[in-house]
Write a protein that holds these residues in place. Sequence first.
Motif, PDB file in Angstrom:
ATOM      1  N   ARG A   1      45.527  37.223  41.865  1.00 57.14           N
ATOM      2  CA  ARG A   1      45.446  38.590  41.341  1.00 57.14           C
ATOM      3  C   ARG A   1      45.001  39.499  42.466  1.00 57.14           C
ATOM      4  NH1 ARG A   1      42.452  39.426  36.163  1.00 57.14           N
ATOM      5  NH2 ARG A   1      40.674  39.251  37.535  1.00 57.14           N
ATOM      6  N   GLY A   2      45.532  40.715  42.476  1.00 55.92           N
ATOM      7  CA  GLY A   2      45.148  41.677  43.498  1.00 55.92           C
ATOM      8  C   GLY A   2      45.801  43.010  43.240  1.00 55.92           C
ATOM      9  N   PHE A   3      45.671  43.914  44.196  1.00 50.98           N
ATOM     10  CA  PHE A   3      46.345  45.195  44.087  1.00 50.98           C
ATOM     11  C   PHE A   3      46.629  45.738  45.468  1.00 50.98           C
ATOM     12  CE2 PHE A   3      41.910  46.335  44.256  1.00 50.98           C
ATOM     13  CZ  PHE A   3      41.881  47.457  45.067  1.00 50.98           C
ATOM     14  N   GLY A   4      47.642  46.585  45.534  1.00 50.01           N
ATOM     15  CA  GLY A   4      48.037  47.242  46.776  1.00 50.01           C
ATOM     16  C   GLY A   4      48.517  48.629  46.430  1.00 50.01           C
ATOM     17  N   SER A   5      49.707  48.997  46.901  1.00 45.28           N
ATOM     18  CA  SER A   5      50.267  50.321  46.650  1.00 45.28           C
ATOM     19  C   SER A   5      50.431  50.590  45.166  1.00 45.28           C
ATOM     20  CB  SER A   5      51.634  50.450  47.314  1.00 45.28           C
ATOM     21  OG  SER A   5      51.511  50.289  48.696  1.00 45.28           O
TER      22      SER A   5
END
Length: 147
Positions: free
Chosen positions: A51-55
């Motif tokens: 799990r993560g986030f970017g743009s």
Amino acid sequence: LRCLWLVSGYLPESEFYKIEAILRYNVQIGLGVMQGLLELGIRGVTVSDVRGFGSQGGSTERHEGSEFSEDTFITKVKMEIVVCKEQVEAVVDKIIEKARTGEIGDGKIFLIPVSDVIRIRTGERGKQAERMTGGLSDRLSSVVSIS
């Protein structure tokens, strides 16, 4: 970085590379990438749910007409593959071909030099340890042709 390597011919010197691909969590994409890797003869792949986030940012939920952010992380899939230097570009190109949707959130690929590969079962090192022989597909291929 990949483009810089192609233009300048620069690839950090190593005999092996670990390719980490963080991809959209989608069964069809995952199956497409795996099939593409098998077509290249790549059979050693580790897959993890991450799990993560970017743009893309995080995920926003709607409940009774209101928006709220329940979790700022998005579910992704991480594929890890160790290959010889000669296989890097073909594997990277295949992952891009099979995983690209053109939308934000398609993912990223990281190339990490690997100093050595050691097979625990036999103690083999280097190319002998990296090659995938003696597995289930080798045993089956002597009985049935796999295509």
